[in-house]
Scaffold this motif. Sequence first.
Motif, PDB file in Angstrom:
ATOM      1  N   PRO A 167      10.933   7.967   7.675  1.00  0.00           N
ATOM      2  CA  PRO A 167      12.288   8.244   8.173  1.00  0.00           C
ATOM      3  C   PRO A 167      12.752   7.236   9.224  1.00  0.00           C
ATOM      4  N   ASP A 168      11.824   6.665   9.995  1.00  0.00           N
ATOM      5  CA  ASP A 168      12.205   5.714  11.035  1.00  0.00           C
ATOM      6  C   ASP A 168      12.787   4.432  10.447  1.00  0.00           C
ATOM      7  N   MET A 169      12.450   4.127   9.188  1.00  0.00           N
ATOM      8  CA  MET A 169      12.973   2.934   8.533  1.00  0.00           C
ATOM      9  C   MET A 169      14.263   3.218   7.772  1.00  0.00           C
ATOM     10  N   TYR A 170      14.628   4.481   7.648  1.00  0.00           N
ATOM     11  CA  TYR A 170      15.734   4.870   6.786  1.00  0.00           C
ATOM     12  C   TYR A 170      17.055   4.253   7.225  1.00  0.00           C
ATOM     13  N   GLN A 171      17.386   4.323   8.526  1.00  0.00           N
ATOM     14  CA  GLN A 171      18.662   3.825   9.003  1.00  0.00           C
ATOM     15  C   GLN A 171      18.788   2.316   8.807  1.00  0.00           C
ATOM     16  N   VAL A 172      17.669   1.613   8.958  1.00  0.00           N
ATOM     17  CA  VAL A 172      17.689   0.170   8.719  1.00  0.00           C
ATOM     18  C   VAL A 172      18.054  -0.105   7.265  1.00  0.00           C
TER      19      VAL A 172
ATOM     20  N   VAL B   5      15.137   2.704  -3.358  1.00  0.00           N
ATOM     21  CA  VAL B   5      14.156   2.373  -2.321  1.00  0.00           C
ATOM     22  C   VAL B   5      14.517   3.074  -1.011  1.00  0.00           C
ATOM     23  N   ILE B   6      15.801   3.091  -0.674  1.00  0.00           N
ATOM     24  CA  ILE B   6      16.249   3.748   0.558  1.00  0.00           C
ATOM     25  C   ILE B   6      15.957   5.248   0.505  1.00  0.00           C
ATOM     26  N   ILE B   7      16.192   5.871  -0.645  1.00  0.00           N
ATOM     27  CA  ILE B   7      15.914   7.306  -0.780  1.00  0.00           C
ATOM     28  C   ILE B   7      14.426   7.578  -0.594  1.00  0.00           C
ATOM     29  N   ALA B   8      13.606   6.739  -1.200  1.00  0.00           N
ATOM     30  CA  ALA B   8      12.156   6.900  -1.048  1.00  0.00           C
ATOM     31  C   ALA B   8      11.737   6.665   0.398  1.00  0.00           C
ATOM     32  N   GLN B   9      12.344   5.691   1.064  1.00  0.00           N
ATOM     33  CA  GLN B   9      12.063   5.438   2.477  1.00  0.00           C
ATOM     34  C   GLN B   9      12.322   6.679   3.322  1.00  0.00           C
ATOM     35  N   ALA B  10      13.440   7.342   3.047  1.00  0.00           N
ATOM     36  CA  ALA B  10      13.815   8.501   3.848  1.00  0.00           C
ATOM     37  C   ALA B  10      12.756   9.589   3.791  1.00  0.00           C
ATOM     38  N   ALA B  11      12.072   9.681   2.640  1.00  0.00           N
ATOM     39  CA  ALA B  11      11.038  10.714   2.474  1.00  0.00           C
ATOM     40  C   ALA B  11       9.722  10.313   3.119  1.00  0.00           C
TER      41      ALA B  11
ATOM     42  N   SER C  55       0.850  -1.202   0.000  1.00  0.00           N
ATOM     43  CA  SER C  55       0.000   0.000   0.000  1.00  0.00           C
ATOM     44  C   SER C  55       0.883   1.249   0.000  1.00  0.00           C
ATOM     45  N   ALA C  56       1.995   1.172  -0.697  1.00  0.00           N
ATOM     46  CA  ALA C  56       2.956   2.279  -0.719  1.00  0.00           C
ATOM     47  C   ALA C  56       2.414   3.456  -1.515  1.00  0.00           C
ATOM     48  N   PRO C  57       2.900   4.672  -1.210  1.00  0.00           N
ATOM     49  CA  PRO C  57       2.523   5.836  -2.021  1.00  0.00           C
ATOM     50  C   PRO C  57       2.931   5.615  -3.479  1.00  0.00           C
ATOM     51  N   ALA C  58       2.135   6.117  -4.385  1.00  0.00           N
ATOM     52  CA  ALA C  58       2.404   5.924  -5.815  1.00  0.00           C
ATOM     53  C   ALA C  58       3.399   6.967  -6.319  1.00  0.00           C
ATOM     54  N   TYR C  59       4.336   6.516  -7.154  1.00  0.00           N
ATOM     55  CA  TYR C  59       5.271   7.417  -7.825  1.00  0.00           C
ATOM     56  C   TYR C  59       5.067   7.287  -9.329  1.00  0.00           C
ATOM     57  N   ASP C  60       5.102   8.412 -10.030  1.00  0.00           N
ATOM     58  CA  ASP C  60       4.967   8.348 -11.486  1.00  0.00           C
ATOM     59  C   ASP C  60       6.341   8.120 -12.126  1.00  0.00           C
ATOM     60  N   ASP C  61       6.367   7.987 -13.445  1.00  0.00           N
ATOM     61  CA  ASP C  61       7.603   7.671 -14.147  1.00  0.00           C
ATOM     62  C   ASP C  61       8.675   8.738 -13.922  1.00  0.00           C
ATOM     63  N   ARG C  62       8.259   9.996 -13.920  1.00  0.00           N
ATOM     64  CA  ARG C  62       9.240  11.071 -13.746  1.00  0.00           C
ATOM     65  C   ARG C  62       9.880  11.000 -12.362  1.00  0.00           C
ATOM     66  N   GLN C  63       9.078  10.744 -11.350  1.00  0.00           N
ATOM     67  CA  GLN C  63       9.610  10.660  -9.993  1.00  0.00           C
ATOM     68  C   GLN C  63      10.524   9.444  -9.824  1.00  0.00           C
ATOM     69  N   ILE C  64      10.139   8.316 -10.401  1.00  0.00           N
ATOM     70  CA  ILE C  64      10.971   7.124 -10.302  1.00  0.00           C
ATOM     71  C   ILE C  64      12.264   7.327 -11.092  1.00  0.00           C
ATOM     72  N   SER C  65      12.192   8.010 -12.214  1.00  0.00           N
ATOM     73  CA  SER C  65      13.411   8.326 -12.969  1.00  0.00           C
ATOM     74  C   SER C  65      14.375   9.127 -12.105  1.00  0.00           C
ATOM     75  N   TYR C  66      13.829  10.104 -11.375  1.00  0.00           N
ATOM     76  CA  TYR C  66      14.682  10.899 -10.490  1.00  0.00           C
ATOM     77  C   TYR C  66      15.300  10.033  -9.395  1.00  0.00           C
ATOM     78  N   LEU C  67      14.502   9.186  -8.761  1.00  0.00           N
ATOM     79  CA  LEU C  67      15.005   8.348  -7.673  1.00  0.00           C
ATOM     80  C   LEU C  67      16.101   7.400  -8.168  1.00  0.00           C
ATOM     81  N   LEU C  68      15.907   6.796  -9.328  1.00  0.00           N
ATOM     82  CA  LEU C  68      16.905   5.889  -9.873  1.00  0.00           C
ATOM     83  C   LEU C  68      18.178   6.630 -10.267  1.00  0.00           C
ATOM     84  N   THR C  69      18.032   7.824 -10.838  1.00  0.00           N
ATOM     85  CA  THR C  69      19.202   8.609 -11.224  1.00  0.00           C
ATOM     86  C   THR C  69      19.998   9.045 -10.002  1.00  0.00           C
TER      87      THR C  69
END
Length: 256
Positions: free
Chosen positions: A242-247, A233-239, A21-35
């Motif tokens: 945040p409590d899962m980010y360090q893991v 995935v880690i970058i998206a987690q941080a946004a 049930s994760a928040p949805a990201y569009d292609d542009r946002q996923i392109s940014y995260l992968l880059t």
Amino acid sequence: MTANDMKFNFQLKFDSLFEFSAPAYDDRQISYLLTEAQFRVFIRRYNPLANKYQKGFEADEQRRRDLEQLIKPALYDSTDPTGAAVPEGVEVITESAQQGGVHPNGVFMDMPEDFLYSVEEAVKLVDEPKEAWVKPVRHDEYLANINNPYKQPYKDLIWRMDISRYQHAAGTDTAASAKRTELVLPEGYTLDTFRIRYLATPPNIVVDEFDPDNQVHCILDETLHREIVDEAVIIAQAAVKPDMYQVGVSEQERND
């Protein structure tokens, strides 16, 4: 993996953290995260202080393979100043049209647009039979040594110094000028050729499920693609969590 494959793997892993049930990201946002993830993985491979094994660029066979797709040749030849005859696969270096502010016996050179870090450099001077070594020097080194006859540039040793673009134009309709570097030659000598190998800036990853022909794939070695997805995935987690980010960071360190 293709760019769209990386997107699928990102969505699958990211959704699993939220019980699908994760928040949805569009292609542009996923392109940014992968880059962004790709650049972080690149820096960890290049800089030995950025990874737990303290192994940087070309430290061993694995490190050589990790970034080999980004190593590119480039050439300046005074007999072909526009680069019209440069062989296929070799990027062009030209003498900068703007030479304002150059040091005595120096020349500004326009580097390839994707130039990031130098790997190997050599200069040949006119009427000299062999190439000279190129030494990167800081501005304080220049001031300390330029008047010392035993430490100045000479026919077997050329200095290279950093300098900005002539014109920065981000956010405007005017294109930015080329990246530049400065070569400081020994007095009385003229530049014949400047040959380099360099690490290129990794191209942005672009996903596009609507029109797959618009994809821009990751060119780094396939062995890094899953790590890039995990880093995204880690970058998206941080946004989002945040409590899962360090893991996530701790898990990713195993890949370095």
